[in-house]
Design an enzyme around this catalytic site. Sequence first.
Site, PDB file in Angstrom:
ATOM      1  N   ARG A 260     -31.279-117.578 -30.146  1.00 43.06           N
ATOM      2  CA  ARG A 260     -32.217-118.394 -30.922  1.00 43.06           C
ATOM      3  C   ARG A 260     -31.774-118.570 -32.371  1.00 43.06           C
ATOM      4  O   ARG A 260     -32.089-119.588 -32.988  1.00 43.06           O
ATOM      5  CB  ARG A 260     -33.613-117.762 -30.882  1.00 43.06           C
TER       6      ARG A 260
ATOM      7  N   CYS B 186     -41.164-105.340 -34.636  1.00 45.01           N
ATOM      8  CA  CYS B 186     -41.609-104.273 -33.735  1.00 45.01           C
ATOM      9  C   CYS B 186     -42.324-103.168 -34.492  1.00 45.01           C
ATOM     10  O   CYS B 186     -42.978-102.317 -33.893  1.00 45.01           O
ATOM     11  CB  CYS B 186     -40.428-103.704 -32.957  1.00 45.01           C
TER      12      CYS B 186
END
Length: 498
Positions: free
Chosen positions: A176, A280
């Site tokens: 990406r 995260c």
Amino acid sequence: MSTIAHLINGEYVNDNGRTASVYNPSTGQVVNQVALASRATVQQAIAVAQAAYPAWRNTPPAKRAQIMYRFKQLLEANKERIVALISLEHGKTLEDAGGELQRGIENIEYACSAPEILKGEYSRNVGPNIDAWSDFQPLGVVAGITPFNFPAMVPLWMYPLAIVCGNCFILKPSERDPSSTLLIAELLLEAGLPKGVMSVVHGDKEAVDALIEAPEVKALSFVGSTPIAEYIYSEGTKRGKRVQALGGAKNHAVLMPDADLDNAVSALMGAAYGSCGERCMAISVAVCVGDQIADALVQKIVPQIKALKIGAGTNSGLDMGPLVTAAARDKVKGYIDAGVEQGASLLVDGRNLIVPGNEDGFFLGGTLFDMVTPEMTIYTDEIFGPVLCIVRVNSLEDAMQLINNHEYGNGTCIFTRDGESARLFCDEIEVGMVGVNVPLPVPVAYHSFGGWKRSLFGDLHAYGPDGVRFYTKRKAITQRWPQRASHEAAQFAFPSNG
């Protein structure tokens, strides 16, 4: 529009196969194509690494470290170029991208201590004329599979340490936002790394499976979602590979009644909405001990969420950019819809945000829910977006039980002025990384990063001392040189020093 190629043996390789589009999330426009590696291309990178390994493993650690020193200097000299590419393809703000790169550079600084961290252990005269020592030797060809949300930092958790330990490394970054990752790898070659010691192959599941299935690849490092982490751990270990696979998270911040609320709110704003929540270690749940602190939190934080400065990541002075893809934005919107349907109180709704001049960008505004309960999907699932949930409990023990019952155990923190509460929390919470009045307790480079439960598959955490152990194998050597003109009778009992 160009196609971003693989970097193998110091050369750009385009296998003329499949490609994927790379977007600018701020505009919604395609800015590049990236090659997706076939199995043959991955095997080419593996073969090159195998050929480079014998010479590299025998290169003195001090010389390996010298390359890392030059690499660090090149990254610092090219910071603006790297940061601009991160913001262009990921969407995070320039300031956030700069912080990411700096944390990656800190891992290179740790890798520069290779002569110290690899020097082994030695004991003289463990028995009559017997010496013993242990070496930390490289594994061979190892690989890393890294996520979109930190295209600079997470790869730098892996390959600088793996390489100074004497391994050859194959990196499969996210397709990406590959440009910044590739530029950093080019700078490592410019720093003097021999061709073949590191290669970059872009790709999707085909490339991942090729690395998992190749017997020449001795170890795999992964950071990403829990389902993929579990898949890579299961498939890799059953083939005899060493695997560390870091998965998802649902990070809680506990607010005690005695918390310094102004500082806690500032910390929560950055931890929940920085990088659009695509971390995260993002705080996605505020656990308030008592209605009084919960009500006070709502009163203070709602105006700040509504005042977030949101726009194209490539602009300066912003708090938040877009999400990485339209699919990611729509997934987060779906979670917000579900939270409303399941009865949570939506205090700030970011679904209808429009950024003038960037109407086609993948934007969401900061979102806040109150009265969230543990059975709601906005509580159970990792949303990975700018959504903060408030859960109300009656005691610290209730807060800790809530956290310990969750399947993830990545990061958590507590805001309090009370040392006894903080100590109890640190001792009893079942989470791998804990902060006391620190919202994002990401360990520094000379410690190690990793969660518990379904946030980590494998025995060793990322980077730091655990990283050294992961990328090396211990060899214990016991050596005896009998004195001249001496003769000993054979011993049939198990040898000991008794």
